[in-house]
Design a protein around this motif. Structure first.
Motif, PDB file in Angstrom:
ATOM      1  N   ARG A   1      47.217  16.052  69.516  1.00  9.18           N
ATOM      2  CA  ARG A   1      47.897  14.855  70.003  1.00  9.18           C
ATOM      3  C   ARG A   1      48.331  15.029  71.456  1.00  9.18           C
ATOM      4  O   ARG A   1      48.191  14.120  72.270  1.00  9.18           O
ATOM      5  CB  ARG A   1      49.096  14.600  69.105  1.00  9.18           C
ATOM      6  N   PHE A   2      48.847  16.205  71.775  1.00 11.63           N
ATOM      7  CA  PHE A   2      49.270  16.500  73.144  1.00 11.63           C
ATOM      8  C   PHE A   2      48.070  16.504  74.090  1.00 11.63           C
ATOM      9  O   PHE A   2      48.126  15.946  75.185  1.00 11.63           O
ATOM     10  CB  PHE A   2      49.987  17.852  73.192  1.00 11.63           C
ATOM     11  N   VAL A   3      46.981  17.112  73.652  1.00 15.48           N
ATOM     12  CA  VAL A   3      45.768  17.185  74.479  1.00 15.48           C
ATOM     13  C   VAL A   3      45.200  15.788  74.707  1.00 15.48           C
ATOM     14  O   VAL A   3      44.713  15.490  75.799  1.00 15.48           O
ATOM     15  CB  VAL A   3      44.730  18.128  73.829  1.00 15.48           C
ATOM     16  N   ASN A   4      45.293  14.915  73.700  1.00 10.34           N
ATOM     17  CA  ASN A   4      44.829  13.540  73.874  1.00 10.34           C
ATOM     18  C   ASN A   4      45.644  12.821  74.946  1.00 10.34           C
ATOM     19  O   ASN A   4      45.107  12.002  75.686  1.00 10.34           O
ATOM     20  CB  ASN A   4      44.889  12.770  72.561  1.00 10.34           C
ATOM     21  N   ASN A   5      46.939  13.101  75.023  1.00  7.11           N
ATOM     22  CA  ASN A   5      47.767  12.512  76.075  1.00  7.11           C
ATOM     23  C   ASN A   5      47.463  13.134  77.435  1.00  7.11           C
ATOM     24  O   ASN A   5      47.600  12.478  78.457  1.00  7.11           O
ATOM     25  CB  ASN A   5      49.255  12.674  75.755  1.00  7.11           C
TER      26      ASN A   5
ATOM     27  N   GLN B   1      52.976  -9.424  59.305  1.00  7.86           N
ATOM     28  CA  GLN B   1      51.978  -8.528  59.870  1.00  7.86           C
ATOM     29  C   GLN B   1      51.700  -7.371  58.917  1.00  7.86           C
ATOM     30  O   GLN B   1      52.571  -6.958  58.150  1.00  7.86           O
ATOM     31  CB  GLN B   1      52.460  -7.947  61.199  1.00  7.86           C
ATOM     32  N   ARG B   2      50.506  -6.870  59.016  1.00  6.93           N
ATOM     33  CA  ARG B   2      50.168  -5.691  58.235  1.00  6.93           C
ATOM     34  C   ARG B   2      50.750  -4.461  58.903  1.00  6.93           C
ATOM     35  O   ARG B   2      50.888  -4.410  60.118  1.00  6.93           O
ATOM     36  CB  ARG B   2      48.660  -5.510  58.157  1.00  6.93           C
ATOM     37  N   ARG B   3      51.038  -3.471  58.104  1.00  7.48           N
ATOM     38  CA  ARG B   3      51.486  -2.203  58.664  1.00  7.48           C
ATOM     39  C   ARG B   3      50.305  -1.491  59.300  1.00  7.48           C
ATOM     40  O   ARG B   3      49.200  -1.495  58.757  1.00  7.48           O
ATOM     41  CB  ARG B   3      52.070  -1.303  57.591  1.00  7.48           C
ATOM     42  N   LYS B   4      50.561  -0.866  60.453  1.00  5.66           N
ATOM     43  CA  LYS B   4      49.491  -0.123  61.100  1.00  5.66           C
ATOM     44  C   LYS B   4      49.192   1.131  60.299  1.00  5.66           C
ATOM     45  O   LYS B   4      50.096   1.763  59.760  1.00  5.66           O
ATOM     46  CB  LYS B   4      49.925   0.287  62.514  1.00  5.66           C
ATOM     47  N   LYS B   5      47.913   1.453  60.222  1.00  4.65           N
ATOM     48  CA  LYS B   5      47.555   2.701  59.564  1.00  4.65           C
ATOM     49  C   LYS B   5      47.988   3.859  60.441  1.00  4.65           C
ATOM     50  O   LYS B   5      47.805   3.830  61.660  1.00  4.65           O
ATOM     51  CB  LYS B   5      46.043   2.780  59.347  1.00  4.65           C
ATOM     52  N   GLU B   6      48.556   4.862  59.826  1.00  4.04           N
ATOM     53  CA  GLU B   6      48.978   6.030  60.576  1.00  4.04           C
ATOM     54  C   GLU B   6      47.745   6.823  60.997  1.00  4.04           C
ATOM     55  O   GLU B   6      46.887   7.150  60.173  1.00  4.04           O
ATOM     56  CB  GLU B   6      49.888   6.907  59.718  1.00  4.04           C
ATOM     57  N   LYS B   7      47.675   7.112  62.289  1.00  2.00           N
ATOM     58  CA  LYS B   7      46.515   7.816  62.812  1.00  2.00           C
ATOM     59  C   LYS B   7      46.580   9.286  62.398  1.00  2.00           C
ATOM     60  O   LYS B   7      47.611   9.935  62.546  1.00  2.00           O
ATOM     61  CB  LYS B   7      46.483   7.704  64.329  1.00  2.00           C
ATOM     62  N   VAL B   8      45.480   9.786  61.890  1.00  2.00           N
ATOM     63  CA  VAL B   8      45.401  11.183  61.460  1.00  2.00           C
ATOM     64  C   VAL B   8      44.683  11.972  62.549  1.00  2.00           C
ATOM     65  O   VAL B   8      43.572  11.622  62.948  1.00  2.00           O
ATOM     66  CB  VAL B   8      44.650  11.308  60.117  1.00  2.00           C
ATOM     67  N   TYR B   9      45.336  13.010  63.039  1.00  2.00           N
ATOM     68  CA  TYR B   9      44.759  13.847  64.093  1.00  2.00           C
ATOM     69  C   TYR B   9      44.177  15.106  63.481  1.00  2.00           C
ATOM     70  O   TYR B   9      44.811  15.743  62.641  1.00  2.00           O
ATOM     71  CB  TYR B   9      45.828  14.223  65.128  1.00  2.00           C
ATOM     72  N   MET B  10      42.984  15.450  63.927  1.00  2.00           N
ATOM     73  CA  MET B  10      42.350  16.682  63.473  1.00  2.00           C
ATOM     74  C   MET B  10      43.039  17.862  64.153  1.00  2.00           C
ATOM     75  O   MET B  10      43.435  17.764  65.312  1.00  2.00           O
ATOM     76  CB  MET B  10      40.864  16.692  63.828  1.00  2.00           C
ATOM     77  N   PRO B  11      43.180  18.985  63.465  1.00  2.00           N
ATOM     78  CA  PRO B  11      43.805  20.154  64.103  1.00  2.00           C
ATOM     79  C   PRO B  11      42.912  20.730  65.205  1.00  2.00           C
ATOM     80  O   PRO B  11      41.688  20.615  65.153  1.00  2.00           O
ATOM     81  CB  PRO B  11      43.971  21.151  62.954  1.00  2.00           C
ATOM     82  N   ASP B  12      43.563  21.322  66.206  1.00  2.00           N
ATOM     83  CA  ASP B  12      42.796  21.866  67.326  1.00  2.00           C
ATOM     84  C   ASP B  12      42.109  23.174  66.916  1.00  2.00           C
ATOM     85  O   ASP B  12      42.496  23.795  65.928  1.00  2.00           O
ATOM     86  CB  ASP B  12      43.702  22.091  68.540  1.00  2.00           C
ATOM     87  N   PRO B  13      41.102  23.611  67.665  1.00  2.00           N
ATOM     88  CA  PRO B  13      40.328  24.787  67.257  1.00  2.00           C
ATOM     89  C   PRO B  13      41.081  26.113  67.309  1.00  2.00           C
ATOM     90  O   PRO B  13      40.867  26.974  66.465  1.00  2.00           O
ATOM     91  CB  PRO B  13      39.165  24.827  68.247  1.00  2.00           C
TER      92      PRO B  13
END
Length: 158
Positions: A24-28, A3-15
């Motif tokens: 990441r917390f807000v997305n959850n 299997q291919r390695r999953k690309k690590e998801k990059v999160y934009m910083p909050d305002p």
């Protein structure tokens, strides 16, 4: 590895805090794609923490991060079918999954509280996690107890 390695998801910083962990917390925390509502709840909880803390020198973001660190489980149990019965095998958790599990545990326990608004529930749950008390810490300890009780099966790792 096939299997291919999953690309690590990059999160934009909050305002407001300029921190990707907050995003990441807000997305959850978000439900039905309403990110603005989730941000409002989180920022309101941070303001409530500023009110709750009296002599603390830390900022509300540092209190949240410390509370999140206190809630992170280090091991979990996974079921495996062996000889007609299911056994629980303790497995260490990767650092990314630790953070994810801690966030989801904090949000779930906050939503189960009896206060009026979600921001108040979240603020009090973060404060309890910071002080190492409350429902999230109990659940984390329960996960660790399950792993400790099934330590005899740890040589059956996946």
């Amino acid at each position: 590895m096939r299997q291919r390695r999953k690309k690590e998801k990059v999160y934009m910083p909050d305002p407001l805090f300029n921190d990707p962990l907050v995003t990441r917390f807000v997305n959850n925390l978000m439900k039905n794609g309403k990110k603005n509502v989730a941000y409002r709840i989180f920022y309101g909880a941070m303001e409530r923490i500023d009110i709750i803390k009296k002599e603390e020198e830390k900022s509300s973001l540092d209190i949240w991060k410390h509370g999140l660190k206190n809630v992170m489980p280090h091991v979990e149990v996974k079921s495996r079918r062996m000889g007609g019965s299911n056994i629980q095998i303790p497995v260490p958790i990767s650092s990314k999954n630790k953070v994810t599990k801690a966030m989801k545990l904090l949000i779930k326990c906050a939503s189960l509280r009896k206060e009026n608004t979600m921001e108040k529930k979240l603020a009090l749950e973060i404060w309890d996690a910071y002080n190492e008390q409350g429902e999230t810490i109990k659940r984390k300890e329960n996960i660790h107890k399950m792993a400790e009780a099934n330590k005899a099966f740890s040589h059956f790792r996946f």
